[in-house]
Design a protein around this motif. Structure first.
Motif, PDB file in Angstrom:
ATOM      1  N   ALA A 376       0.829  -1.212   0.000  1.00 36.82           N
ATOM      2  CA  ALA A 376       0.000   0.000   0.000  1.00 36.82           C
ATOM      3  C   ALA A 376       0.861   1.260   0.000  1.00 36.82           C
ATOM      4  N   LYS A 377       2.139   1.144   0.363  1.00 40.44           N
ATOM      5  CA  LYS A 377       3.014   2.310   0.462  1.00 40.44           C
ATOM      6  C   LYS A 377       3.789   2.606  -0.815  1.00 40.44           C
ATOM      7  N   GLY A 378       3.823   1.663  -1.761  1.00 42.97           N
ATOM      8  CA  GLY A 378       4.581   1.935  -2.980  1.00 42.97           C
ATOM      9  C   GLY A 378       4.929   0.662  -3.732  1.00 42.97           C
ATOM     10  N   GLN A 379       5.615   0.855  -4.870  1.00 40.18           N
ATOM     11  CA  GLN A 379       5.964  -0.259  -5.746  1.00 40.18           C
ATOM     12  C   GLN A 379       7.448  -0.228  -6.079  1.00 40.18           C
ATOM     13  N   SER A 380       8.083  -1.408  -6.046  1.00 40.88           N
ATOM     14  CA  SER A 380       9.470  -1.553  -6.492  1.00 40.88           C
ATOM     15  C   SER A 380       9.496  -2.431  -7.731  1.00 40.88           C
ATOM     16  N   ARG A 381      10.510  -2.190  -8.585  1.00 38.19           N
ATOM     17  CA  ARG A 381      10.505  -2.857  -9.887  1.00 38.19           C
ATOM     18  C   ARG A 381      11.933  -3.122 -10.351  1.00 38.19           C
ATOM     19  N   LEU A 382      12.109  -4.260 -11.045  1.00 41.90           N
ATOM     20  CA  LEU A 382      13.384  -4.599 -11.679  1.00 41.90           C
ATOM     21  C   LEU A 382      13.111  -5.036 -13.106  1.00 41.90           C
ATOM     22  N   ASP A 383      13.925  -4.544 -14.049  1.00 41.26           N
ATOM     23  CA  ASP A 383      13.866  -4.964 -15.452  1.00 41.26           C
ATOM     24  C   ASP A 383      15.269  -5.371 -15.888  1.00 41.26           C
ATOM     25  N   LEU A 384      15.353  -6.517 -16.560  1.00 35.28           N
ATOM     26  CA  LEU A 384      16.653  -7.016 -17.007  1.00 35.28           C
ATOM     27  C   LEU A 384      16.535  -7.543 -18.425  1.00 35.28           C
TER      28      LEU A 384
END
Length: 658
Positions: A376-384
């Motif tokens: 609910a506080k935010g989103q983290s993301r990784l792209d490779l």
């Protein structure tokens, strides 16, 4: 009227005769084909279980054919490691009732009015292994299956696992049962199937802890066929509505506020877990995708968020993939044998290398985009993104370049990595973790905020990431021999030193590090040391499967030079090696000449092999308890250098005798 009755009666007689004949033929055909089907099944089981240390095989123990039906019985045998005697050899027995076509009663009952080869009902028969399970099912077979076979080999299958409900001595199980159905098309090896399970609940008590496992709404689907290169192409998927794991001390029925975590136990709930995968082919190229999703993770009632991962591969050479898969399966199968596995022969290794080169030449790609975790506080993301290519110096049929690190560096055409970490999300997850460890909510929030702020400061200080608003952002890109980290040039040498620092380390220790201690001897590395001394060699195996290195000793006057490896845990980890050179002389060598040699040369022993009429020089090197790399190199050098002198001495002694 009488003529009409006669004609009708004749037609009926012919039809009945035809039906009876077809039924008799069907029974004969099934009996004739059964052994081949069992053999094929055992071969597929061996391939599937290669390298696991266990094996399963089917064996037909009875076949009682009647005119309309056949009773058949099979046993499933389990082969185990020698030190495992917890399971019986005959694991399961399967009883089957085959109704012969063309009009089997079971097939007709399911709406199949066209002629079919057979209807087969199978179930587990009682034996000592499943007797406890039969007590739970009140004597009913826990698994049953009905299969309708067409004359062309197609099949329609329906299977079920019966519900179970049991409670005894504070242990309990509730299982709603499972249903499976599918079809098989023989011509294309096309399999379409699905399975569903409503609920599985386990309640387990031991002396200290109560454990509950609860799984709801499990379903699986598959739609796959044999591709052009023998690999299964199609789609598959799995879903679980809810999984829960709860463990707590037996003295407590519920968590009490203020208790330490180890006192109130733990509860983990995962909701909406799913997987979907696909593999397709376009021309000679394979492409695949896999998606994983988690709807929610709750730990002791705290929401740790939800996430997903998406993976894609493209431009994967189909024939090369099949060849490498077969090579890998063969190695697994050989390594699972009770005997010591031998090293793959040179021709197989060369072929596998050529296929790997072909795989790289197709320029395969990997995309992991994205990996997401969100609260609910935010989103983290990784792209490779990773792209591979064939190095210029890597060509089929040619020796591999000696610099493996440079080879790997050239094979990587692109690495593109992007990371965005939400600081509020990380603080939220960390704070909830600290609360689970017993911290007060306010204290946990303050501590989490401080730790994440410190992490951001360190990341900026070392240039790993940058703070952008509420996010920590990092980028890395390698392409065309250049690398940059967060927009700043990054030394490529440092990158590949970190990534490949261990590559080739064993070889370098053997060849260059005099202080290195070796726990075992690797035939491949021994061969490379011999090659570095200017000798040609070949890797092989003895009749017993033990690794052996054959050295070309023709220039030294030897008939043969071999290094046999003993007490091998694997084909690359042996405890000792025996070096042996044979010298063919024109006449037998006297015992005095051999004794003189042994007195003057203490590193190796010499003797006359009367059966083969050759003089033999031998030396043993063992690594029990560890051995220095320099010792191994010195021993090899001394032995190989001694061969020429030994050959000259033995030939001279034989000439004197003549």
């Amino acid at each position: 009227m009488k003529k009409a009755v006669g004609i009708t009666t004749g037609v009926v007689v012919v039809a009945v005769a035809g039906w009876l004949g077809a039924t008799w033929y069907t029974g004969k055909r099934i009996e004739a084909e059964a052994p081949a089907q069992v053999t094929r099944l055992n071969k597929e089981l061996a391939q599937a279980l290669a390298g696991t240390g266990h094996g399963l095989s089917f064996e037909q123990i009875s076949y009682d054919r009647h005119f309309f039906t056949t009773d058949v019985r099979y046993v499933v045998k389990l082969s185990e490691p020698a030190d495992d005697d917890t399971l019986p050899e005959n694991l399961l027995e399967i009883a089957g009732k085959i109704e012969h076509g063309p009009f089997a009663k079971g097939a007709l009952a399911r709406g199949h009015w066209l002629p079919k080869l057979a209807f087969v009902h199978t179930e587990l028969a009682e034996n000592e292994f499943i007797k406890p399970v039969l007590e739970l099912t009140q004597g009913a077979s826990p698994v049953t299956s009905d299969t309708i076979f067409a004359y062309n080999g197609d099949a329609e299958i329906t299977s079920s696992i019966v519900p179970i409900e049991f409670a005894k001595d504070e242990q309990s199980i509730k299982f709603s049962g499972a249903q499976m159905q599918g079809t098989y098309t023989r011509a294309t090896q096309h399999i379409v199937g699905s399975s569903t399970m409503g609920k599985l609940f386990l309640h387990i008590n031991d002396e200290d802890e109560t454990v509950q496992i609860d799984i709801d709404g499990l379903s699986m689907e598959i739609d796959t066929r044999a591709g052009k290169w023998g690999l299964g192409v199609g789609t598959s998927g799995m879903k679980i509505d809810r999984m829960a794991f709860d463990a707590k001390p037996r003295a407590l029925d519920a968590a009490t506020p203020g208790q330490a975590p180890e006192e109130h136990g733990s509860n983990v709930v995962i909701k909406k877990l799913s997987y979907t995968g696909s593999l397709g082919e376009t021309g000679d190229m394979l492409h695949g995708a896999a998606d994983y999703k988690i709807g929610q993770v709750l730990v002791n009632g705290n929401d740790f968020g939800h996430g997903s991962v998406s993976i894609k591969v493209d431009r994967v050479d189909g024939p090369a993939s099949k060849a490498l898969t077969d090579f890998y399966n063969e190695l697994l199968s050989e390594s699972s044998d009770d005997t010591v596995a031998s090293s793959p022969n040179e021709a197989r290794v060369t072929e596998a290398t050529n296929q790997l080169i072909k795989l790289l030449a197709a320029k395969p790609t990997l995309r992991i985009e994205p990996v997401i975790w969100e609260t609910a506080k935010g989103q983290s993301r990784l792209d490779l993104a990773v792209d591979l290519t064939k190095p210029e110096g890597l060509n089929p049929g040619q020796a591999l370049p000696s610099d493996y690190r440079q080879l790997v560096q050239q094979a990587i055409a692109l690495i593109d990595l992007k990371i965005k970490l939400s600081k509020p999300m990380m603080q939220d997850v960390l704070a909830q973790y600290l609360q689970n460890e017993g911290e007060d909510a306010a204290v946990a929030a303050d501590e989490a905020a401080g730790q994440i702020d410190s992490l951001g400061g360190l990341a900026e200080m070392f240039g790993i990431a940058k703070v952008q608003g509420e996010d920590l952002v990092g980028t890395f890109r390698y392409a065309e021999g250049k690398a940059d980290l967060n927009g700043e040039e990054f030394p490529v040498e440092d990158l590949f030193e970190n990534l490949l620092g261990g590559l080739g380390s064993d070889d370098e220790e053997m060849v260059g590090d005099d202080n290195a201690m070796l726990e075992t001897l690797d035939p491949t590395v021994i061969g490379e040391i011999i090659e570095s001394m200017g000798y040609d060699y070949q890797l092989g195996a003895t009749d017993d499967g033990a690794p052996v290195v054959k050295v070309d000793g023709s220039d030294e006057g030897a008939e043969s030079i071999t290094i046999a490896f003993n007490d091998c845990e694997t084909s690359s980890a042996c405890s000792d090696m025996s070096l042996r050179a044979t010298i063919k002389t024109p006449h037998a060598v006297s015992m005095r000449a051999l004794n003189d040699w042994n007195q003057e040369n203490r590193m190796a022993r010499a003797y006359w092999d009367a059966d083969k009429k050759v003089a033999v020089l031998e030396m043993d090197v063992n690594a029990y308890g560890g051995i220095g790399a320099s010792n191994v190199q010195y021993s090899l050098a001394v032995f190989l250098a001694s061969v020429t002198d030994f050959a000259d001495t033995m030939n001279a002694a034989a000439d004197k005798k003549s």
